[in-house]
Design a protein around this motif. Structure first.
Motif, PDB file in Angstrom:
ATOM      1  N   GLU A 168      -6.930   2.355  17.692  1.00  0.00           N
ATOM      2  CA  GLU A 168      -8.344   2.951  18.160  1.00  0.00           C
ATOM      3  C   GLU A 168      -8.888   4.085  17.351  1.00  0.00           C
ATOM      4  OE1 GLU A 168      -7.602   2.273  22.342  1.00  0.00           O
ATOM      5  OE2 GLU A 168      -7.095   4.170  22.511  1.00  0.00           O
ATOM      6  N   GLY A 169      -8.801   4.675  16.366  1.00  0.00           N
ATOM      7  CA  GLY A 169      -9.403   5.664  15.920  1.00  0.00           C
ATOM      8  C   GLY A 169      -8.301   5.500  14.216  1.00  0.00           C
ATOM      9  N   GLN A 170      -9.390   6.443  13.803  1.00  0.00           N
ATOM     10  CA  GLN A 170      -8.344   6.190  12.147  1.00  0.00           C
ATOM     11  C   GLN A 170      -9.130   7.445  11.790  1.00  0.00           C
ATOM     12  OE1 GLN A 170      -7.159   3.382   9.652  1.00  0.00           O
ATOM     13  NE2 GLN A 170      -7.592   2.096  10.937  1.00  0.00           N
ATOM     14  N   VAL A 171      -8.086   8.672  11.137  1.00  0.00           N
ATOM     15  CA  VAL A 171      -8.715   9.940  10.319  1.00  0.00           C
ATOM     16  C   VAL A 171      -7.992   9.796   9.064  1.00  0.00           C
ATOM     17  CG1 VAL A 171      -8.413  12.479  10.202  1.00  0.00           C
ATOM     18  CG2 VAL A 171      -8.188  10.930  11.945  1.00  0.00           C
ATOM     19  N   TRP A 172      -8.742   9.903   8.429  1.00  0.00           N
ATOM     20  CA  TRP A 172      -8.495   9.547   6.387  1.00  0.00           C
ATOM     21  C   TRP A 172      -8.249  10.913   5.551  1.00  0.00           C
ATOM     22  CZ3 TRP A 172     -11.895   4.796   5.054  1.00  0.00           C
ATOM     23  CH2 TRP A 172     -11.154   3.956   5.616  1.00  0.00           C
ATOM     24  N   CYS A 173      -7.737  11.408   5.270  1.00  0.00           N
ATOM     25  CA  CYS A 173      -8.230  12.710   4.343  1.00  0.00           C
ATOM     26  C   CYS A 173      -7.019  12.993   2.770  1.00  0.00           C
ATOM     27  CB  CYS A 173      -7.298  14.246   4.865  1.00  0.00           C
ATOM     28  SG  CYS A 173      -7.299  15.123   4.350  1.00  0.00           S
ATOM     29  N   SER A 174      -8.449  12.937   1.991  1.00  0.00           N
ATOM     30  CA  SER A 174      -7.952  12.630   0.186  1.00  0.00           C
ATOM     31  C   SER A 174      -7.923  14.116  -0.465  1.00  0.00           C
ATOM     32  CB  SER A 174      -8.416  11.217  -0.045  1.00  0.00           C
ATOM     33  OG  SER A 174      -8.490  11.188  -1.897  1.00  0.00           O
ATOM     34  N   PRO A 175      -7.253  14.061  -1.334  1.00  0.00           N
ATOM     35  CA  PRO A 175      -7.520  14.608  -2.348  1.00  0.00           C
ATOM     36  C   PRO A 175      -9.190  14.569  -3.059  1.00  0.00           C
ATOM     37  CG  PRO A 175      -5.096  14.669  -2.420  1.00  0.00           C
ATOM     38  CD  PRO A 175      -5.958  13.545  -1.417  1.00  0.00           C
ATOM     39  N   GLU A 176      -9.759  15.670  -4.376  1.00  0.00           N
ATOM     40  CA  GLU A 176     -10.901  15.022  -4.121  1.00  0.00           C
ATOM     41  C   GLU A 176      -9.652  15.126  -6.359  1.00  0.00           C
ATOM     42  OE1 GLU A 176     -14.904  15.292  -6.434  1.00  0.00           O
ATOM     43  OE2 GLU A 176     -14.413  16.403  -4.743  1.00  0.00           O
ATOM     44  N   ARG A 177     -10.162  13.799  -6.924  1.00  0.00           N
ATOM     45  CA  ARG A 177      -9.590  13.812  -7.581  1.00  0.00           C
ATOM     46  C   ARG A 177     -10.059  13.361  -9.444  1.00  0.00           C
ATOM     47  NH1 ARG A 177      -2.620  12.183  -8.107  1.00  0.00           N
ATOM     48  NH2 ARG A 177      -2.672  13.873  -6.130  1.00  0.00           N
ATOM     49  N   HIS A 178     -10.789  13.709 -10.302  1.00  0.00           N
ATOM     50  CA  HIS A 178     -11.457  13.470 -11.634  1.00  0.00           C
ATOM     51  C   HIS A 178     -12.443  13.073 -10.470  1.00  0.00           C
ATOM     52  CE1 HIS A 178      -8.022  13.556 -13.676  1.00  0.00           C
ATOM     53  NE2 HIS A 178      -7.506  12.274 -13.710  1.00  0.00           N
ATOM     54  N   GLY A 179     -12.893  13.613  -9.904  1.00  0.00           N
ATOM     55  CA  GLY A 179     -14.467  13.678  -8.807  1.00  0.00           C
ATOM     56  C   GLY A 179     -14.790  12.159  -7.940  1.00  0.00           C
ATOM     57  N   ALA A 180     -12.724  11.815  -7.384  1.00  0.00           N
ATOM     58  CA  ALA A 180     -13.452  10.512  -6.733  1.00  0.00           C
ATOM     59  C   ALA A 180     -11.726  10.664  -5.513  1.00  0.00           C
ATOM     60  CB  ALA A 180     -12.756   9.005  -7.116  1.00  0.00           C
ATOM     61  N   MET A 181     -11.806  10.031  -4.875  1.00  0.00           N
ATOM     62  CA  MET A 181     -10.674   9.606  -4.335  1.00  0.00           C
ATOM     63  C   MET A 181      -9.508   9.535  -4.529  1.00  0.00           C
ATOM     64  SD  MET A 181     -10.815   6.160  -1.972  1.00  0.00           S
ATOM     65  CE  MET A 181     -12.861   5.975  -1.521  1.00  0.00           C
ATOM     66  N   THR A 182      -9.088   9.741  -4.289  1.00  0.00           N
ATOM     67  CA  THR A 182      -7.206   9.255  -5.136  1.00  0.00           C
ATOM     68  C   THR A 182      -6.627   7.922  -4.828  1.00  0.00           C
ATOM     69  OG1 THR A 182      -5.707   9.626  -3.428  1.00  0.00           O
ATOM     70  CG2 THR A 182      -6.081  11.440  -5.152  1.00  0.00           C
ATOM     71  N   GLY A 183      -5.684   7.440  -5.711  1.00  0.00           N
ATOM     72  CA  GLY A 183      -5.522   6.150  -5.383  1.00  0.00           C
ATOM     73  C   GLY A 183      -4.370   5.478  -4.825  1.00  0.00           C
ATOM     74  N   ILE A 184      -3.671   7.035  -4.309  1.00  0.00           N
ATOM     75  CA  ILE A 184      -2.810   6.542  -3.058  1.00  0.00           C
ATOM     76  C   ILE A 184      -3.728   5.831  -1.896  1.00  0.00           C
ATOM     77  CG2 ILE A 184      -1.198   7.826  -1.684  1.00  0.00           C
ATOM     78  CD1 ILE A 184      -0.338   9.296  -4.525  1.00  0.00           C
ATOM     79  N   MET A 185      -4.429   7.095  -1.499  1.00  0.00           N
ATOM     80  CA  MET A 185      -5.763   6.344  -0.489  1.00  0.00           C
ATOM     81  C   MET A 185      -6.481   5.411  -1.100  1.00  0.00           C
ATOM     82  SD  MET A 185      -6.940   7.269   2.447  1.00  0.00           S
ATOM     83  CE  MET A 185      -6.256   8.766   2.634  1.00  0.00           C
ATOM     84  N   LYS A 186      -7.355   5.030  -2.147  1.00  0.00           N
ATOM     85  CA  LYS A 186      -7.499   3.705  -1.903  1.00  0.00           C
ATOM     86  C   LYS A 186      -6.351   2.527  -1.939  1.00  0.00           C
ATOM     87  CE  LYS A 186     -11.108   0.812  -3.502  1.00  0.00           C
ATOM     88  NZ  LYS A 186     -10.563   0.114  -3.229  1.00  0.00           N
ATOM     89  N   ALA A 187      -5.352   2.836  -2.205  1.00  0.00           N
ATOM     90  CA  ALA A 187      -4.150   1.706  -1.983  1.00  0.00           C
ATOM     91  C   ALA A 187      -4.513   1.435  -1.015  1.00  0.00           C
ATOM     92  CB  ALA A 187      -3.127   2.340  -2.376  1.00  0.00           C
ATOM     93  N   GLN A 188      -4.185   2.263   0.074  1.00  0.00           N
ATOM     94  CA  GLN A 188      -3.372   1.668   1.459  1.00  0.00           C
ATOM     95  C   GLN A 188      -4.817   0.999   2.355  1.00  0.00           C
ATOM     96  OE1 GLN A 188      -2.111   5.625   3.627  1.00  0.00           O
ATOM     97  NE2 GLN A 188      -2.639   6.207   1.374  1.00  0.00           N
ATOM     98  N   ILE A 189      -5.948   1.859   1.902  1.00  0.00           N
ATOM     99  CA  ILE A 189      -7.058   0.417   2.238  1.00  0.00           C
ATOM    100  C   ILE A 189      -7.268  -0.732   1.708  1.00  0.00           C
ATOM    101  CG2 ILE A 189      -9.176   0.048   3.042  1.00  0.00           C
ATOM    102  CD1 ILE A 189      -8.217   2.971   3.840  1.00  0.00           C
ATOM    103  N   ASP A 190      -6.595  -0.888   0.291  1.00  0.00           N
ATOM    104  CA  ASP A 190      -6.720  -2.001  -0.424  1.00  0.00           C
ATOM    105  C   ASP A 190      -5.713  -3.013   0.465  1.00  0.00           C
ATOM    106  OD1 ASP A 190      -8.748  -1.857  -1.576  1.00  0.00           O
ATOM    107  OD2 ASP A 190      -8.022  -1.122  -3.922  1.00  0.00           O
ATOM    108  N   TRP A 191      -5.358  -3.035   0.917  1.00  0.00           N
ATOM    109  CA  TRP A 191      -3.378  -3.787   1.521  1.00  0.00           C
ATOM    110  C   TRP A 191      -4.084  -3.939   3.094  1.00  0.00           C
ATOM    111  CZ3 TRP A 191       0.414  -6.073   0.497  1.00  0.00           C
ATOM    112  CH2 TRP A 191       0.825  -6.121  -1.380  1.00  0.00           C
TER     113      TRP A 191
END
Length: 240
Positions: free
Chosen positions: A99-122
């Protein structure tokens, strides 16, 4: 994964939590514990985004929530496997459950990580009649290796809006995260820690206020028009 967490909060005054109990809520509200999915964006052995997420899990459980942490290890790159891949199915099922979510990413090269983005893209906006993310609450956080910045949380806010989520105003960015945890992986008392408590408290409040109205909140005029047109076309085809 939450089963292995030590739930003691020695540095937090839990009696100061201000979370309404079920009996104090309007009786039309859901009576079950609010359900949260927590995502992190690093697979390092010592992952500070994971440690922040684990602290968030402890806080949410202490505030009366039910929590699941998704481990992204083994999740294939988007479009590099079929959607029936077990890790993809696990992620989508947890998205639908929450019903709710928490997203936490390191900042890598000034952006969220590909690992975080991949989860959302699926996760698509809809899976048949199921909307995995729409109308659900979201809190965004990041950990920094150096000075405090907000590039990753700003990007995740864009993602949350795109996924039609209710992204709460408060957020957290932990500077020099390697200094903020002890040898047991627990976060030390600090203004950063108190901010995370604030964010989790706000997330629960927004979730309790909106979860029973999520379908109404994402009900769109343009989609109703499209549905009506499709229904009219089917009726006309039957009458021919």
């Amino acid at each position: 994964m939450t089963d292995a967490l030590t739930l003691d909060l020695p540095n937090i005054e839990t009696e100061q939590f201000h979370i309404p109990k079920g009996e104090k809520l309007n009786r039309s509200f859901s009576g079950h514990k609010p359900r949260f999915l927590l995502l992190y964006g690093s697979l390092r052995k010592v992952s500070y985004s994971r440690l922040v997420i684990e602290e968030c899990a402890r806080l949410l459980i202490s505030m009366g929530a039910e929590v699941r942490i998704y481990n992204p290890s083994g999740l294939p790159l988007p479009d590099d496997a079929d959607a029936d891949h077990p890790k993809v199915q696990e992620l989508r099922e947890l998205m639908a459950w929450s019903e709710g979510q928490v997203w936490c990413s390191p900042e890598r090269h000034g952006a969220m990580t590909g690992i975080m983005k991949a989860q959302i893209d699926w996760v698509p906006l809809s899976l048949g009649a199921v909307r995995p993310t729409q109308g659900k609450t979201l809190a965004v956080m990041q950990v920094c290796g150096g000075s405090q910045s907000f590039n990753a949380v700003n990007q995740m806010r864009v993602l949350g809006r795109w996924m039609r989520m209710i992204t709460i105003p408060n957020q957290s960015s932990v500077a020099k995260a390697f200094l903020e945890f002890d040898e047991h992986g627990r976060m030390k008392p600090s203004a950063y820690y108190n901010r995370i408590v604030d964010v989790m408290e706000e997330l629960i409040k927004f979730t309790l206020l909106t979860r029973d109205n999520s379908e109404y909140l994402v009900d769109r005029y343009s989609e109703r028009v499209e549905t009506a047109e499709q229904l009219s076309q089917r009726v006309n085809q039957r009458s021919i």
